[in-house]
Design a protein around this motif. Structure first.
Motif, PDB file in Angstrom:
ATOM      1  N   ILE A  27       0.894  -1.170   0.000  1.00  0.00           N
ATOM      2  CA  ILE A  27       0.000   0.000   0.000  1.00  0.00           C
ATOM      3  C   ILE A  27       0.928   1.214   0.000  1.00  0.00           C
ATOM      4  O   ILE A  27       1.627   1.481   0.982  1.00  0.00           O
ATOM      5  CB  ILE A  27      -0.937   0.011   1.219  1.00  0.00           C
ATOM      6  N   VAL A  28       0.941   1.916  -1.140  1.00  0.00           N
ATOM      7  CA  VAL A  28       2.015   2.874  -1.411  1.00  0.00           C
ATOM      8  C   VAL A  28       1.617   4.299  -1.033  1.00  0.00           C
ATOM      9  O   VAL A  28       0.510   4.757  -1.365  1.00  0.00           O
ATOM     10  CB  VAL A  28       2.385   2.819  -2.915  1.00  0.00           C
ATOM     11  N   ALA A  29       2.534   4.994  -0.369  1.00  0.00           N
ATOM     12  CA  ALA A  29       2.360   6.423  -0.080  1.00  0.00           C
ATOM     13  C   ALA A  29       3.247   7.209  -1.032  1.00  0.00           C
ATOM     14  O   ALA A  29       4.415   6.855  -1.229  1.00  0.00           O
ATOM     15  CB  ALA A  29       2.771   6.715   1.365  1.00  0.00           C
ATOM     16  N   VAL A  30       2.681   8.263  -1.623  1.00  0.00           N
ATOM     17  CA  VAL A  30       3.513   9.057  -2.537  1.00  0.00           C
ATOM     18  C   VAL A  30       3.905  10.407  -1.926  1.00  0.00           C
ATOM     19  O   VAL A  30       4.755  11.098  -2.467  1.00  0.00           O
ATOM     20  CB  VAL A  30       2.836   9.285  -3.913  1.00  0.00           C
ATOM     21  N   SER A  64       7.182   7.164  -1.534  1.00  0.00           N
ATOM     22  CA  SER A  64       8.098   7.554  -0.467  1.00  0.00           C
ATOM     23  C   SER A  64       8.091   6.498   0.639  1.00  0.00           C
ATOM     24  O   SER A  64       8.907   6.532   1.548  1.00  0.00           O
ATOM     25  CB  SER A  64       7.711   8.919   0.087  1.00  0.00           C
ATOM     26  N   GLY A  65       7.152   5.571   0.566  1.00  0.00           N
ATOM     27  CA  GLY A  65       7.089   4.472   1.529  1.00  0.00           C
ATOM     28  C   GLY A  65       5.915   3.586   1.193  1.00  0.00           C
ATOM     29  O   GLY A  65       5.130   3.882   0.280  1.00  0.00           O
ATOM     30  N   ALA A  66       5.798   2.465   1.901  1.00  0.00           N
ATOM     31  CA  ALA A  66       4.661   1.563   1.664  1.00  0.00           C
ATOM     32  C   ALA A  66       4.436   0.704   2.897  1.00  0.00           C
ATOM     33  O   ALA A  66       5.364   0.436   3.673  1.00  0.00           O
ATOM     34  CB  ALA A  66       4.918   0.672   0.448  1.00  0.00           C
ATOM     35  N   LEU A  67       3.190   0.284   3.063  1.00  0.00           N
ATOM     36  CA  LEU A  67       2.868  -0.738   4.060  1.00  0.00           C
ATOM     37  C   LEU A  67       2.870  -2.073   3.316  1.00  0.00           C
ATOM     38  O   LEU A  67       2.143  -2.240   2.325  1.00  0.00           O
ATOM     39  CB  LEU A  67       1.494  -0.454   4.680  1.00  0.00           C
ATOM     40  N   TYR A  68       3.702  -2.997   3.786  1.00  0.00           N
ATOM     41  CA  TYR A  68       3.812  -4.303   3.134  1.00  0.00           C
ATOM     42  C   TYR A  68       3.002  -5.327   3.936  1.00  0.00           C
ATOM     43  O   TYR A  68       3.151  -5.439   5.155  1.00  0.00           O
ATOM     44  CB  TYR A  68       5.278  -4.735   3.064  1.00  0.00           C
ATOM     45  N   GLY A  98      -0.944   6.273 -12.397  1.00  0.00           N
ATOM     46  CA  GLY A  98       0.336   6.920 -12.676  1.00  0.00           C
ATOM     47  C   GLY A  98       0.966   7.571 -11.459  1.00  0.00           C
ATOM     48  O   GLY A  98       2.167   7.824 -11.435  1.00  0.00           O
ATOM     49  N   ARG A  99       0.191   7.826 -10.428  1.00  0.00           N
ATOM     50  CA  ARG A  99       0.759   8.412  -9.195  1.00  0.00           C
ATOM     51  C   ARG A  99       1.776   7.457  -8.568  1.00  0.00           C
ATOM     52  O   ARG A  99       2.752   7.875  -7.999  1.00  0.00           O
ATOM     53  CB  ARG A  99      -0.346   8.710  -8.175  1.00  0.00           C
ATOM     54  N   TYR A 100       1.503   6.149  -8.637  1.00  0.00           N
ATOM     55  CA  TYR A 100       2.447   5.196  -8.033  1.00  0.00           C
ATOM     56  C   TYR A 100       3.136   4.291  -9.060  1.00  0.00           C
ATOM     57  O   TYR A 100       4.108   3.612  -8.738  1.00  0.00           O
ATOM     58  CB  TYR A 100       1.763   4.363  -6.925  1.00  0.00           C
ATOM     59  N   LEU A 101       2.608   4.300 -10.318  1.00  0.00           N
ATOM     60  CA  LEU A 101       3.249   3.554 -11.408  1.00  0.00           C
ATOM     61  C   LEU A 101       3.439   4.512 -12.582  1.00  0.00           C
ATOM     62  O   LEU A 101       2.654   4.486 -13.543  1.00  0.00           O
ATOM     63  CB  LEU A 101       2.364   2.381 -11.840  1.00  0.00           C
ATOM     64  N   PRO A 102       4.442   5.378 -12.542  1.00  0.00           N
ATOM     65  CA  PRO A 102       4.577   6.410 -13.573  1.00  0.00           C
ATOM     66  C   PRO A 102       4.748   5.792 -14.962  1.00  0.00           C
ATOM     67  O   PRO A 102       5.313   4.706 -15.105  1.00  0.00           O
ATOM     68  CB  PRO A 102       5.847   7.160 -13.162  1.00  0.00           C
ATOM     69  N   GLY A 103       4.231   6.506 -15.952  1.00  0.00           N
ATOM     70  CA  GLY A 103       4.437   6.082 -17.341  1.00  0.00           C
ATOM     71  C   GLY A 103       3.316   5.234 -17.902  1.00  0.00           C
ATOM     72  O   GLY A 103       3.386   4.831 -19.065  1.00  0.00           O
ATOM     73  N   ILE A 104       2.270   4.937 -17.107  1.00  0.00           N
ATOM     74  CA  ILE A 104       1.146   4.150 -17.645  1.00  0.00           C
ATOM     75  C   ILE A 104       0.336   5.024 -18.602  1.00  0.00           C
ATOM     76  O   ILE A 104      -0.100   6.116 -18.244  1.00  0.00           O
ATOM     77  CB  ILE A 104       0.231   3.660 -16.495  1.00  0.00           C
ATOM     78  N   ARG A 105       0.164   4.562 -19.841  1.00  0.00           N
ATOM     79  CA  ARG A 105      -0.545   5.361 -20.839  1.00  0.00           C
ATOM     80  C   ARG A 105      -1.991   4.876 -20.999  1.00  0.00           C
ATOM     81  O   ARG A 105      -2.229   3.660 -20.989  1.00  0.00           O
ATOM     82  CB  ARG A 105       0.125   5.223 -22.203  1.00  0.00           C
ATOM     83  N   PRO A 106      -2.941   5.805 -21.210  1.00  0.00           N
ATOM     84  CA  PRO A 106      -4.343   5.401 -21.413  1.00  0.00           C
ATOM     85  C   PRO A 106      -4.484   4.365 -22.533  1.00  0.00           C
ATOM     86  O   PRO A 106      -5.305   3.449 -22.432  1.00  0.00           O
ATOM     87  CB  PRO A 106      -5.044   6.713 -21.780  1.00  0.00           C
ATOM     88  N   ALA A 107      -3.664   4.480 -23.574  1.00  0.00           N
ATOM     89  CA  ALA A 107      -3.800   3.563 -24.720  1.00  0.00           C
ATOM     90  C   ALA A 107      -3.494   2.119 -24.336  1.00  0.00           C
ATOM     91  O   ALA A 107      -3.865   1.184 -25.048  1.00  0.00           O
ATOM     92  CB  ALA A 107      -2.861   4.009 -25.839  1.00  0.00           C
ATOM     93  N   VAL A 110       1.492   9.394   6.540  1.00  0.00           N
ATOM     94  CA  VAL A 110       0.772   9.426   7.827  1.00  0.00           C
ATOM     95  C   VAL A 110      -0.383   8.414   7.770  1.00  0.00           C
ATOM     96  O   VAL A 110      -0.633   7.666   8.721  1.00  0.00           O
ATOM     97  CB  VAL A 110       0.252  10.857   8.122  1.00  0.00           C
ATOM     98  N   ARG A 111      -1.067   8.389   6.619  1.00  0.00           N
ATOM     99  CA  ARG A 111      -2.218   7.474   6.498  1.00  0.00           C
ATOM    100  C   ARG A 111      -1.780   6.004   6.517  1.00  0.00           C
ATOM    101  O   ARG A 111      -2.442   5.177   7.146  1.00  0.00           O
ATOM    102  CB  ARG A 111      -2.988   7.759   5.206  1.00  0.00           C
ATOM    103  N   ILE A 112      -0.691   5.661   5.856  1.00  0.00           N
ATOM    104  CA  ILE A 112      -0.304   4.234   5.887  1.00  0.00           C
ATOM    105  C   ILE A 112       0.238   3.853   7.269  1.00  0.00           C
ATOM    106  O   ILE A 112       0.104   2.711   7.691  1.00  0.00           O
ATOM    107  CB  ILE A 112       0.659   3.815   4.742  1.00  0.00           C
ATOM    108  N   ALA A 113       0.807   4.845   7.994  1.00  0.00           N
ATOM    109  CA  ALA A 113       1.215   4.553   9.383  1.00  0.00           C
ATOM    110  C   ALA A 113      -0.035   4.273  10.224  1.00  0.00           C
ATOM    111  O   ALA A 113      -0.050   3.365  11.068  1.00  0.00           O
ATOM    112  CB  ALA A 113       2.006   5.720   9.964  1.00  0.00           C
ATOM    113  N   GLY A 114      -1.116   5.026   9.958  1.00  0.00           N
ATOM    114  CA  GLY A 114      -2.396   4.785  10.641  1.00  0.00           C
ATOM    115  C   GLY A 114      -2.953   3.414  10.276  1.00  0.00           C
ATOM    116  O   GLY A 114      -3.511   2.701  11.122  1.00  0.00           O
TER     117      GLY A 114
END
Ligand SMILES: Cc1cc2nc3c(=O)[nH]c(=O)nc-3n(C[C@H](O)[C@H](O)[C@H](O)COP(=O)(O)OP(=O)(O)OC[C@H]3O[C@@H](n4cnc5c(N)ncnc54)[C@H](O)[C@@H]3O)c2cc1C
Length: 388
Positions: free
Chosen positions: A94-97, A138-142, A312-321, A103-107
């Motif tokens: 669960i990725v924080a950008v 910038s971090g993630a909950l695994y 794209g916020r957590y997987l940059p470069g994803i194109r609509p096509a 703060v939310r993933i720490a919660g």
């Protein structure tokens, strides 16, 4: 079906929840009839979802969604293993950008620990990249306990178990009436698709398990319940999915979710548009959350743009096509748009004057994960072992 034949329990609905209830009830020695309006099992919500085995992180501690998800997941892996149903414990990030999402993933970590989810750990940016090189955060909950499952295979394994223990499945029968009778309940059913004749046929039982998914509120109303007084009216909420074209050349090893909109539970929305893996190795993005669609299950291709932006916020470069309209499902939600957390209802209704009616209402996510535990709770409600 002979007129007014009798069984101990009729389960209405052959999705994961009804079949899990049927399996648990049949194992406990009851005679069980499962009635389903379609010509096969798992044709509705059970086959139109992310097929994710949830660890039990998101829901408030002590809620049914939390306790049944955790218990259901504990029961599910050995069940799938023992019966050869396809599944994989792939784990989830669960990725924080940004800082507010950290703060939310720490919660969420605190919530997951309070829910008793094992193995949760916060990762820094470098550890995220080491696990998933294409994911930026910038971090993630695994969560190592999260996984994926073949939902239809699971439903068929439940059916096989229920039938092995004496339950009977009656397809093509739409339950149209429920009335109290001397023995408990008399159900009226009409044949669907030319099956079962023109006339309404009846069956008597001591207990009815209402596992009708999107039809569960309507069935409770047919039994005489006041949906608005009980808070049982469903508000279906559509979730669309896009498949990632193979040409995108993206590989993921984990499920990848964004930080949810709030830690206080998904409420009227969902968990955010996430990347799920299917057992064949494909990647799918979804679901979004859309109320008021009136049963329309078409996926709007125009949504590819907003999906690509969200992912794209957590997987940059994803194109609509690269996003191909895949399928949509309807969540049987008790929460109205904008309303906060609403729990599952899995409850025997003597309290409201309907003894012998066990309602399973509002069984949205994580209902697939929780199904085996819901089955256990249904049996407990029959013998009065579970506090409501
Ligand atoms: C978009 C989406 C994503 C989800 N993702 C996940 C996930 O990743 N993990 C997870 O754990 N859960 C997930 N869920 C939730 C999960 O899919 C459901 O909780 C679960 O499948 C519900 O099963 P069910 O048996 O209650 O409903 P269903 O599978 O819909 O079964 C109900 C059955 O009742 C039958 N029926 C209804 N009325 C009648 C009648 N009058 N007479 C006869 N038959 C009737 C229907 O035909 C249907 O077959 C998701 C749900 C959605 C919509």
């Amino acid at each position: 079906m002979a007129p007014a034949a009798g069984v101990d329990v009729v389960v209405v609905g052959a999705g994961a929840v009804g079949l899990a209830a049927a399996s648990a009830l049949a194992r406990s020695g009851r005679s069980v009839l499962v009635m389903e309006r379609h010509g096969g099992v798992a044709r509705e919500v059970t086959s139109r979802n992310s097929q994710v085995i949830h660890a039990g992180i998101y829901s408030p501690p002590g809620s049914l969604k939390s306790t049944l998800c955790t218990r259901g997941r504990e029961l599910l892996y050995p069940w799938l293993e023992g019966r050869g149903v396809a599944h994989r414990k792939v784990g989830k990030l669960i990725v924080a950008v940004d800082e507010s999402e950290r703060v939310r993933i720490a919660g969420l970590l605190d919530r997951g620990l309070a829910n008793g989810v094992p193995g949760l750990v916060l990762l820094g940016a470098r550890e995220v990249r080491a696990r998933e090189p294409r994911v930026v955060g910038s971090g993630a909950l695994y969560s190592p306990e999260s996984g994926i499952v073949d939902g239809l295979g699971f439903a068929l394994s439940l059916l096989a178990d229920a039938e092995t223990h004496g339950a009977t499945l009656l397809l093509h029968h739409d339950v149209v009436s429920l009335e109290p009778c001397a023995w408990g309940w008399r159900l009226g059913a009409r044949g669907v698709g030319g099956m079962g004749g023109e006339d309404t046929q009846f069956v008597d039982c001591e207990v009815v398990v209402n596992a009708a998914g999107l039809g569960a509120d309507g069935l409770a109303e047919r039994a005489g319940m006041d949906l608005d007084a009980q808070g049982y009216r469903l508000h279906p909420c559509k979730g669309s999915y896009f498949a990632l074209a193979g040409a995108a050349g993206l590989n993921l090893r984990h499920l990848v979710y964004p930080a949810p909109p709030s830690v206080s539970g998904p409420g009227g929305g969902g968990l955010g548009i996430h990347a799920t893996l299917d057992l064949a190795g494909g990647i799918r993005f979804g679901p979004d959350a859309e109320y008021g669609v009136d049963g329309d299950l078409a996926v709007d291709p125009g949504k590819a743009i907003s999906f690509a932006r969200a992912v794209g916020r957590y997987l940059p470069g994803i194109r609509p096509a690269w996003l191909l309209p895949d399928f949509a499902g309807l969540r049987p939600k008790l929460a109205r748009p904008g309303e906060g957390f609403r729990d599952f209802v899995v409850k025997e209704e003597s309290e409201f004057g309907f003894p012998g009616l066990i309602n399973c209402i509002g069984i949205e996510s994580p209902g697939l994960t929780a199904a085996l535990a819901i089955g256990e709770r249904v049996v407990g409600q029959m013998v009065g072992q579970v506090a409501s």
